[in-house]
Scaffold this motif. Structure first.
Motif, PDB file in Angstrom:
ATOM      1  N   MET A 263       1.754  12.850   0.481  1.00 52.08           N
ATOM      2  CA  MET A 263       1.581  11.451   0.078  1.00 52.08           C
ATOM      3  C   MET A 263       2.890  10.684   0.213  1.00 52.08           C
ATOM      4  SD  MET A 263      -0.983  11.729  -3.168  1.00 52.08           S
ATOM      5  CE  MET A 263      -1.102   9.985  -3.413  1.00 52.08           C
ATOM      6  N   ARG A 264       3.993  11.316  -0.160  1.00 53.94           N
ATOM      7  CA  ARG A 264       5.293  10.665  -0.006  1.00 53.94           C
ATOM      8  C   ARG A 264       5.640  10.478   1.467  1.00 53.94           C
ATOM      9  NH1 ARG A 264       6.673  14.096  -4.684  1.00 53.94           N
ATOM     10  NH2 ARG A 264       7.422  15.653  -3.200  1.00 53.94           N
TER      11      ARG A 264
ATOM     12  N   LEU B 131       0.834  -1.204   0.000  1.00 54.76           N
ATOM     13  CA  LEU B 131       0.000   0.000   0.000  1.00 54.76           C
ATOM     14  C   LEU B 131       0.870   1.256   0.000  1.00 54.76           C
ATOM     15  CD1 LEU B 131      -2.920   1.094   0.163  1.00 54.76           C
ATOM     16  CD2 LEU B 131      -2.644   1.110   2.642  1.00 54.76           C
ATOM     17  N   SER B 132       1.966   1.227   0.743  1.00 48.52           N
ATOM     18  CA  SER B 132       2.871   2.381   0.792  1.00 48.52           C
ATOM     19  C   SER B 132       3.524   2.625  -0.566  1.00 48.52           C
ATOM     20  CB  SER B 132       3.955   2.161   1.849  1.00 48.52           C
ATOM     21  OG  SER B 132       3.382   2.092   3.124  1.00 48.52           O
TER      22      SER B 132
ATOM     23  N   CYS C   8       1.729   7.008  -6.653  1.00 43.94           N
ATOM     24  CA  CYS C   8       0.738   8.038  -6.997  1.00 43.94           C
ATOM     25  C   CYS C   8       1.229   9.429  -6.628  1.00 43.94           C
ATOM     26  CB  CYS C   8      -0.583   7.765  -6.287  1.00 43.94           C
ATOM     27  SG  CYS C   8      -1.451   6.327  -6.905  1.00 43.94           S
ATOM     28  N   GLY C   9       2.035   9.544  -5.592  1.00 40.84           N
ATOM     29  CA  GLY C   9       2.510  10.845  -5.149  1.00 40.84           C
ATOM     30  C   GLY C   9       3.847  11.248  -5.726  1.00 40.84           C
TER      31      GLY C   9
ATOM     32  N   LEU D  47       2.244   1.823  -3.426  1.00 39.54           N
ATOM     33  CA  LEU D  47       1.175   2.327  -4.292  1.00 39.54           C
ATOM     34  C   LEU D  47       0.944   3.819  -4.045  1.00 39.54           C
ATOM     35  CD1 LEU D  47      -1.018   1.543  -6.366  1.00 39.54           C
ATOM     36  CD2 LEU D  47      -2.535   1.178  -4.423  1.00 39.54           C
ATOM     37  N   VAL D  48       0.899   4.220  -2.775  1.00 36.58           N
ATOM     38  CA  VAL D  48       0.724   5.636  -2.444  1.00 36.58           C
ATOM     39  C   VAL D  48       1.927   6.437  -2.937  1.00 36.58           C
ATOM     40  CG1 VAL D  48       0.613   7.284  -0.514  1.00 36.58           C
ATOM     41  CG2 VAL D  48      -0.820   5.257  -0.500  1.00 36.58           C
TER      42      VAL D  48
ATOM     43  N   CYS E  35      -0.985  11.383 -11.374  1.00 35.81           N
ATOM     44  CA  CYS E  35      -2.156  10.869 -10.652  1.00 35.81           C
ATOM     45  C   CYS E  35      -2.798  11.949  -9.786  1.00 35.81           C
ATOM     46  CB  CYS E  35      -1.770   9.685  -9.782  1.00 35.81           C
ATOM     47  SG  CYS E  35      -1.223   8.263 -10.706  1.00 35.81           S
TER      48      CYS E  35
ATOM     49  N   VAL F 150       3.417  10.016   3.898  1.00 44.98           N
ATOM     50  CA  VAL F 150       2.565   8.905   4.351  1.00 44.98           C
ATOM     51  C   VAL F 150       3.157   7.573   3.910  1.00 44.98           C
ATOM     52  CG1 VAL F 150       0.309   7.820   3.977  1.00 44.98           C
ATOM     53  CG2 VAL F 150       0.447  10.245   4.534  1.00 44.98           C
ATOM     54  N   ALA F 151       3.669   7.525   2.679  1.00 43.09           N
ATOM     55  CA  ALA F 151       4.305   6.301   2.198  1.00 43.09           C
ATOM     56  C   ALA F 151       5.548   5.979   3.022  1.00 43.09           C
ATOM     57  CB  ALA F 151       4.662   6.447   0.724  1.00 43.09           C
TER      58      ALA F 151
END
Length: 123
Positions: free
Chosen positions: A55-56, A31-32, A38-39, A34-35, A45, A58-59
């Motif tokens: 987003m980065r 999930l990380s 996207c970021g 994938l995030v 995206c 959070v990843a």
């Protein structure tokens, strides 16, 4: 007549907990990533430029947590392998070293993502 028997797992409760932690770590790591994809700056995206560093970040936190969730059960299993009772004694195999390497790499990647995407001070 057909009778069903309850299957009793021969895996000890500590190994079951370790399996669950490894599975959660794999899902969190995927999930990380994938995030992170996207970021990333290379993708389109996310159109909001202010959301991309978050987003980065959070990843990065997800990879840090995923790395910790790998290191804990691998170290736990290594401790049991080295100092366990004769009934619990296991052999340290290549999977212990692969688990440590995976955990360290995830923690390193998450730490670098968090370090390079920290909020910049406005001076």
């Amino acid at each position: 007549m057909h009778q069903c028997k309850v299957y009793e797992s021969k895996v000890s409760p500590d190994l079951q907990a370790a399996q669950i932690m490894i599975i959660i770590s794999c899902m969190l790591g995927a999930l990380s990533v994938l995030v992170l994809s996207c970021g990333a700056d290379l993708t389109t995206c996310v159109q909001n430029q202010d959301a991309m560093p978050r987003m980065r970040l959070v990843a990065g936190v997800g990879l840090l947590l995923g790395g910790l969730l790998v290191i804990i059960p691998v170290s736990w299993s290594a401790r049991v392998a080295v100092t366990g009772k004769e009934s619990q004694k296991r052999e340290m195999g290549a999977s212990i070293y692969i688990g440590w390497a995976a955990g360290v790499l995830m923690i390193l990647a998450g730490g670098l993502l968090c370090w390079f995407n920290r909020p910049k001070s406005k001076a």
